[in-house]
Design an enzyme around this catalytic site. Structure first.
Site, PDB file in Angstrom:
ATOM      1  N   GLU A 268      -0.921   9.536   3.402  1.00  0.00           N
ATOM      2  CA  GLU A 268      -0.878   8.591   4.532  1.00  0.00           C
ATOM      3  C   GLU A 268      -0.491   7.188   4.054  1.00  0.00           C
ATOM      4  OE1 GLU A 268      -4.928   8.767   5.815  1.00  0.00           O
ATOM      5  OE2 GLU A 268      -4.741  10.753   6.700  1.00  0.00           O
ATOM      6  N   PRO A 269       0.676   7.020   3.473  1.00  0.00           N
ATOM      7  CA  PRO A 269       1.023   5.691   2.955  1.00  0.00           C
ATOM      8  C   PRO A 269       1.442   4.726   4.061  1.00  0.00           C
ATOM      9  CG  PRO A 269       2.833   7.206   2.589  1.00  0.00           C
ATOM     10  CD  PRO A 269       1.760   8.003   3.279  1.00  0.00           C
ATOM     11  N   GLY A 270       1.000   3.508   3.969  1.00  0.00           N
ATOM     12  CA  GLY A 270       1.416   2.465   4.899  1.00  0.00           C
ATOM     13  C   GLY A 270       2.090   1.350   4.118  1.00  0.00           C
ATOM     14  N   ARG A 307      -3.761 -12.147   5.820  1.00  0.00           N
ATOM     15  CA  ARG A 307      -4.181 -11.546   4.543  1.00  0.00           C
ATOM     16  C   ARG A 307      -4.706 -12.563   3.527  1.00  0.00           C
ATOM     17  NH1 ARG A 307      -1.453  -9.140   1.322  1.00  0.00           N
ATOM     18  NH2 ARG A 307      -2.916  -7.506   0.820  1.00  0.00           N
ATOM     19  N   CYS A 337      -6.835 -24.482  13.152  1.00  0.00           N
ATOM     20  CA  CYS A 337      -7.994 -25.323  12.860  1.00  0.00           C
ATOM     21  C   CYS A 337      -9.055 -24.549  12.077  1.00  0.00           C
ATOM     22  CB  CYS A 337      -8.581 -25.866  14.158  1.00  0.00           C
ATOM     23  SG  CYS A 337      -7.372 -26.810  15.067  1.00  0.00           S
ATOM     24  N   GLU A 338      -8.732 -24.134  10.889  1.00  0.00           N
ATOM     25  CA  GLU A 338      -9.647 -23.432   9.982  1.00  0.00           C
ATOM     26  C   GLU A 338      -9.296 -23.850   8.566  1.00  0.00           C
ATOM     27  OE1 GLU A 338     -12.114 -21.328  10.753  1.00  0.00           O
ATOM     28  OE2 GLU A 338     -11.660 -21.138  12.895  1.00  0.00           O
ATOM     29  N   TYR A 366       0.338  -5.015   7.168  1.00  0.00           N
ATOM     30  CA  TYR A 366      -0.876  -5.742   7.548  1.00  0.00           C
ATOM     31  C   TYR A 366      -0.566  -7.223   7.810  1.00  0.00           C
ATOM     32  CZ  TYR A 366      -2.547  -1.358   5.729  1.00  0.00           C
ATOM     33  OH  TYR A 366      -2.716  -0.010   5.506  1.00  0.00           O
TER      34      TYR A 366
HETATM   35  C1  LIG Z   1      -7.568   6.525   6.373  1.00  0.00           C
HETATM   36  C2  LIG Z   1      -6.451   5.650   5.926  1.00  0.00           C
HETATM   37  N1  LIG Z   1      -5.272   6.218   5.627  1.00  0.00           N
HETATM   38  C3  LIG Z   1      -4.212   5.464   5.213  1.00  0.00           C
HETATM   39  C4  LIG Z   1      -4.317   4.110   5.086  1.00  0.00           C
HETATM   40  C5  LIG Z   1      -3.108   3.336   4.648  1.00  0.00           C
HETATM   41  O1  LIG Z   1      -3.336   2.731   3.427  1.00  0.00           O
HETATM   42  P1  LIG Z   1      -2.177   2.022   2.621  1.00  0.00           P
HETATM   43  O2  LIG Z   1      -1.525   1.054   3.522  1.00  0.00           O
HETATM   44  O3  LIG Z   1      -2.866   1.381   1.479  1.00  0.00           O
HETATM   45  O4  LIG Z   1      -1.237   3.082   2.149  1.00  0.00           O
HETATM   46  C6  LIG Z   1      -5.532   3.470   5.372  1.00  0.00           C
HETATM   47  C7  LIG Z   1      -5.650   2.016   5.201  1.00  0.00           C
HETATM   48  O5  LIG Z   1      -6.661   1.425   5.194  1.00  0.00           O
HETATM   49  C8  LIG Z   1      -6.627   4.273   5.809  1.00  0.00           C
HETATM   50  O6  LIG Z   1      -7.792   3.716   6.117  1.00  0.00           O
END
Ligand SMILES: Cc1ncc(COP(=O)(O)O)c(C=O)c1O
Length: 410
Positions: A268-270, A307, A337-338, A366
């Site tokens: 599950e890469p993001g 971030r 304003c932080e 993100y």
């Molecule tokens: C369950 C799950 N899968 C996948 C991801 C994606 O992670 P990343 O963006 O580090 O690949 C996350 C991110 O927090 C997550 O909580």
């Protein structure tokens, strides 16, 4: 960080074949810009490193529809953590069976929505959720396919705010709970227990904890022949600066795939797909010298990119025009304003003046998804530089003041 897509040509910053200043002139600042070439090649690299795995792009990293559409067309499934993300994924053209639904606190309404749309996998995070999904699937005369999320109690080598696999984290279930659930599978006749899910954190700086988590997961599922799938979550890292040493995707794959032989693998890469394909451009509003410090007050801040404030994250900040002038140390701060509204501390930049543009790099993941309307600030537009490297277009327009008040019932 600069890369083959986001690079300088004759002192001008380019996103593939398009001068970033040209986009800034037309859409204004702040704005996000993404390289289609880069995120597609990041996906292809992961697909090549994990040739038999199912790659589910994690929509939470960047849920823009145009981006998801291109990733889905290039063969990615989607990892969603809310019904809203499933809704987006379906609009982007994802097949429901290629969506995994994760999330620590899915509501009944969300589970129902996912069931009714035929979502392929439910990553279950607690026993009560298991019971709820079982009864809902029963009422709908369906059998839902589940992966049980293990909290392997390992310490990931990452920032404490994005570590999820240690025993005190809210995520997943203990080995004891999962073992117990697996012995009681008969009580859940509308669930098909087929997988185990682990996601120990994001931006993992090594694979040691992932290996330990995989071993723990395999140990739990080994006695159960139906548990053939291991979803190892996301966490593939990216370098945010030249001196940040992280394993590349090939090294990551080489260190864990041998453990997983004989199992179906989901990833599950993001971040690793979209982070270094994106930048946030911003314009200097004022220069202010105060005490020892020189501030560049810019038109983007924590409302556009949280971030740095949230995770103490570092992003490289570079000028759109590089003339080789001597550098000086500047605090790049936003207008919010932080006190924590700082995009970059002690950034080495050429002398700046009001009107100059900067690019905050590696901001594709993100970034926009966490943008907010705090201080009644409209969220910025998003621009996609087409994979042909030449054309670019808006894939989300800039919000207006009217957008800000539209949901209110005054
Ligand atoms: C369950 C799950 N899968 C996948 C991801 C994606 O992670 P990343 O963006 O580090 O690949 C996350 C991110 O927090 C997550 O909580």
């Amino acid at each position: 960080m600069l890369n083959t897509s986001i690079h300088y040509e004759n002192g001008r910053l380019f996103c593939d074949g398009v001068a970033v200043a040209e986009i800034a002139a037309q859409v204004g600042t702040p704005a996000y810009i993404y390289s289609g070439t880069r995120f597609l090649s990041n996906l292809r690299r992961i697909q090549a490193a994990f040739p038999t795995a199912h790659i589910h792009y994690s929509a939470k990293a960047n849920g823009n529809l145009a981006i998801m559409k291109m990733l889905v067309n290039a063969g990615a499934g989607i990892d969603a953590v809310s019904a809203g993300e499933i809704h987006r994924a379906l609009i982007a053209g994802a097949q429901p069976e290629n969506i995994v639904f994760a999330g620590v606190g899915k509501t009944g309404q969300e589970l129902y929505y996912a069931l009714s749309r035929g979502v392929g996998w439910f990553n279950i995070e607690n026993v009560e959720e298991c019971r709820l999904l079982n009864s809902m699937a029963g009422a709908a005369q369906m059998v839902a396919r589940v992966a049980l999320r293990l909290n392997p109690d390992v310490a990931a080598n990452t920032h404490r705010h994005i570590a999820t696999g240690h025993g005190k984290a809210k995520f997943g279930m203990s080995t004891e709970t999962i073992r117990d659930l697996l012995t009681r599978q008969g009580e859940f006749s509308n669930l098909s227990f087929e997988g185990i899910h682990i996601h120990i954190g994001s931006q993992l700086h090594d694979t040691t904890a992932t290996q330990a988590a995989i071993r723990a997961a395999l140990d739990v599922i080994q006695p159960y022949p139906t548990m053939r799938t291991v979803d190892i979550g996301g966490g593939l890292p990216v370098a945010y600066s030249a001196d940040e040493i992280v394993p590349d995707v090939e090294a990551f794959a080489a260190s864990i795939l041998p453990l997983l032989e004989g199992y179906e693998v989901i990833l599950e890469p993001g971040r690793a797909i979209i982070a270094d394909a994106g930048m946030l451009i911003t314009r200097v509003q004022y220069i202010k010298e105060q005490g020892e410090a020189k501030f560049a007050i810019v038109d983007a801040g924590m409302t556009e990119l949280i971030r740095p404030a949230l995770y103490e994250a570092h992003h490289e900040i570079v000028p759109l025009v590089e003339q080789g002038l001597p550098r000086e140390s500047v605090q790049v701060v936003g207008p919010v304003c932080e006190t924590t509204d700082v995009l970059g501390r002690d950034v080495a930049l050429p002398p700046l003046a009001a009107g100059d543009c900067l690019a905050v790099l590696t901001a594709g993941a993100y970034g926009m998804v966490m943008a907010s309307n705090y201080n009644a600030r409209p969220r910025p537009p998003e621009v996609l530089v087409d994979p042909n490297g030449k054309s670019w277009y808006l894939v989300r327009r800039r919000e207006t003041w009217d957008d800000l008040v539209a949901p209110e019932l005054a």
